[in-house]
Write a protein that holds these residues in place. Structure first.
Motif, PDB file in Angstrom:
ATOM      1  N   GLU A 174       0.832  -1.201   0.000  1.00  0.00           N
ATOM      2  CA  GLU A 174       0.000   0.000   0.000  1.00  0.00           C
ATOM      3  C   GLU A 174       0.870   1.256   0.000  1.00  0.00           C
ATOM      4  O   GLU A 174       0.544   2.238  -0.684  1.00  0.00           O
ATOM      5  CB  GLU A 174      -0.918  -0.015   1.221  1.00  0.00           C
ATOM      6  CG  GLU A 174      -1.999  -1.056   1.128  1.00  0.00           C
ATOM      7  CD  GLU A 174      -2.730  -1.295   2.440  1.00  0.00           C
ATOM      8  OE1 GLU A 174      -3.893  -1.768   2.365  1.00  0.00           O
ATOM      9  OE2 GLU A 174      -2.174  -1.027   3.524  1.00  0.00           O
ATOM     10  N   LEU A 175       1.983   1.229   0.729  1.00  0.00           N
ATOM     11  CA  LEU A 175       2.880   2.377   0.705  1.00  0.00           C
ATOM     12  C   LEU A 175       3.469   2.598  -0.675  1.00  0.00           C
ATOM     13  O   LEU A 175       3.537   3.735  -1.154  1.00  0.00           O
ATOM     14  CB  LEU A 175       4.017   2.184   1.731  1.00  0.00           C
ATOM     15  CG  LEU A 175       3.643   2.313   3.189  1.00  0.00           C
ATOM     16  CD1 LEU A 175       4.861   2.007   4.071  1.00  0.00           C
ATOM     17  CD2 LEU A 175       3.098   3.699   3.517  1.00  0.00           C
ATOM     18  N   ALA A 176       3.870   1.514  -1.316  1.00  0.00           N
ATOM     19  CA  ALA A 176       4.437   1.603  -2.672  1.00  0.00           C
ATOM     20  C   ALA A 176       3.390   2.136  -3.647  1.00  0.00           C
ATOM     21  O   ALA A 176       3.685   2.953  -4.518  1.00  0.00           O
ATOM     22  CB  ALA A 176       4.967   0.261  -3.113  1.00  0.00           C
ATOM     23  N   GLN A 177       2.165   1.656  -3.515  1.00  0.00           N
ATOM     24  CA  GLN A 177       1.080   2.093  -4.399  1.00  0.00           C
ATOM     25  C   GLN A 177       0.820   3.596  -4.198  1.00  0.00           C
ATOM     26  O   GLN A 177       0.655   4.328  -5.163  1.00  0.00           O
ATOM     27  CB  GLN A 177      -0.184   1.289  -4.120  1.00  0.00           C
ATOM     28  CG  GLN A 177      -1.341   1.656  -5.015  1.00  0.00           C
ATOM     29  CD  GLN A 177      -2.579   0.837  -4.705  1.00  0.00           C
ATOM     30  OE1 GLN A 177      -2.635   0.080  -3.730  1.00  0.00           O
ATOM     31  NE2 GLN A 177      -3.583   0.967  -5.541  1.00  0.00           N
ATOM     32  N   ASN A 178       0.793   4.048  -2.938  1.00  0.00           N
ATOM     33  CA  ASN A 178       0.563   5.464  -2.648  1.00  0.00           C
ATOM     34  C   ASN A 178       1.710   6.325  -3.137  1.00  0.00           C
ATOM     35  O   ASN A 178       1.506   7.469  -3.543  1.00  0.00           O
ATOM     36  CB  ASN A 178       0.335   5.679  -1.157  1.00  0.00           C
ATOM     37  CG  ASN A 178      -1.007   5.156  -0.699  1.00  0.00           C
ATOM     38  OD1 ASN A 178      -1.906   4.923  -1.512  1.00  0.00           O
ATOM     39  ND2 ASN A 178      -1.132   4.929   0.584  1.00  0.00           N
ATOM     40  N   ALA A 179       2.929   5.813  -3.097  1.00  0.00           N
ATOM     41  CA  ALA A 179       4.104   6.567  -3.554  1.00  0.00           C
ATOM     42  C   ALA A 179       4.054   6.752  -5.066  1.00  0.00           C
ATOM     43  O   ALA A 179       4.583   7.730  -5.597  1.00  0.00           O
ATOM     44  CB  ALA A 179       5.397   5.851  -3.156  1.00  0.00           C
ATOM     45  N   GLY A 180       3.419   5.808  -5.766  1.00  0.00           N
ATOM     46  CA  GLY A 180       3.333   5.865  -7.222  1.00  0.00           C
ATOM     47  C   GLY A 180       2.288   6.846  -7.727  1.00  0.00           C
ATOM     48  O   GLY A 180       2.250   7.166  -8.902  1.00  0.00           O
ATOM     49  N   HIS A 181       1.446   7.352  -6.862  1.00  0.00           N
ATOM     50  CA  HIS A 181       0.391   8.279  -7.291  1.00  0.00           C
ATOM     51  C   HIS A 181       0.790   9.697  -7.111  1.00  0.00           C
ATOM     52  O   HIS A 181       1.364  10.254  -6.403  1.00  0.00           O
ATOM     53  CB  HIS A 181      -0.906   8.015  -6.507  1.00  0.00           C
ATOM     54  CG  HIS A 181      -1.604   6.791  -7.002  1.00  0.00           C
ATOM     55  ND1 HIS A 181      -1.264   5.531  -6.574  1.00  0.00           N
ATOM     56  CD2 HIS A 181      -2.603   6.621  -7.889  1.00  0.00           C
ATOM     57  CE1 HIS A 181      -2.047   4.637  -7.173  1.00  0.00           C
ATOM     58  NE2 HIS A 181      -2.864   5.279  -7.977  1.00  0.00           N
TER      59      HIS A 181
END
Length: 181
Positions: A174-181
């Motif tokens: 989830e952190l990686a996904q949020n960093a990608g946005h």
């Protein structure tokens, strides 16, 4: 128990009480202590730097662990004061993480991060991100998140941290996904 002291350089090494009172095994693990880190017996308060001056303005410079005789016997170390190689900022983070691990379980907490922020009213706050293991939510017992909040608030109070905590839970994905946005 073992007392975790944040320490200043100079004549007066502490103000207020210790940051935490935890088991000696936890202190040894969290603060990477060994026999070589022994500073002094319990009857001699350790001091650092120029003892003719006060250095409160420089902030905490050391973490000293006080191990009482009963705990020392169980831990294999002798009673006394030990200096940690962990700096005060990292010690602060580890003690916050320790509070979460105590409530949520070590198998569920990957790590804890924190940073300064402001809350919705513009007051100083501390943002705490608890990185949890995949599937942790299913493993947590009922009320674990509330227990974690209570332990955190107690720990922050003991550490004389007055900022309001803003807590978020996320997995690495989830952190990686949020960093990608």
């Amino acid at each position: 128990m073992a007392l975790v002291w944040p320490v200043y350089n100079g004549r007066e090494p502490t103000r207020g009480g210790p940051w935490a009172n935890i088991s000696a095994p936890d202190a040894i693990s969290l603060f990477e202590l060994s026999e070589a880190d022994f500073l002094s017996d319990l009857d001699k308060t350790p001091r650092f730097g120029d003892q003719r001056r006060e250095f409160f303005h420089e902030g905490f410079r050391h973490i000293v662990i006080e191990i009482e005789p009963d705990e020392a016997r169980r831990s294999g170390l002798k009673p006394g004061f030990y200096i940690s190689r962990v700096d005060p900022e990292e010690a602060f983070r580890r003690l916050i993480e320790h509070a979460f691990v105590g409530a949520l379980g070590s198998e569920n907490v990957v790590r804890v991060e924190y940073s300064s922020t402001t809350d919705s009213s513009g007051n100083d706050a501390i943002r705490i991100t608890v990185v949890i293991a995949p599937g942790a939510v299913k493993r947590l017992r009922e009320g674990a998140a509330l227990d974690a909040l209570v332990r955190l608030r107690e720990r922050l109070r003991d550490m004389r941290e007055e900022r309001n905590p803003i807590i978020e839970y996320a997995t690495e994905a989830e952190l990686a996904q949020n960093a990608g946005h």
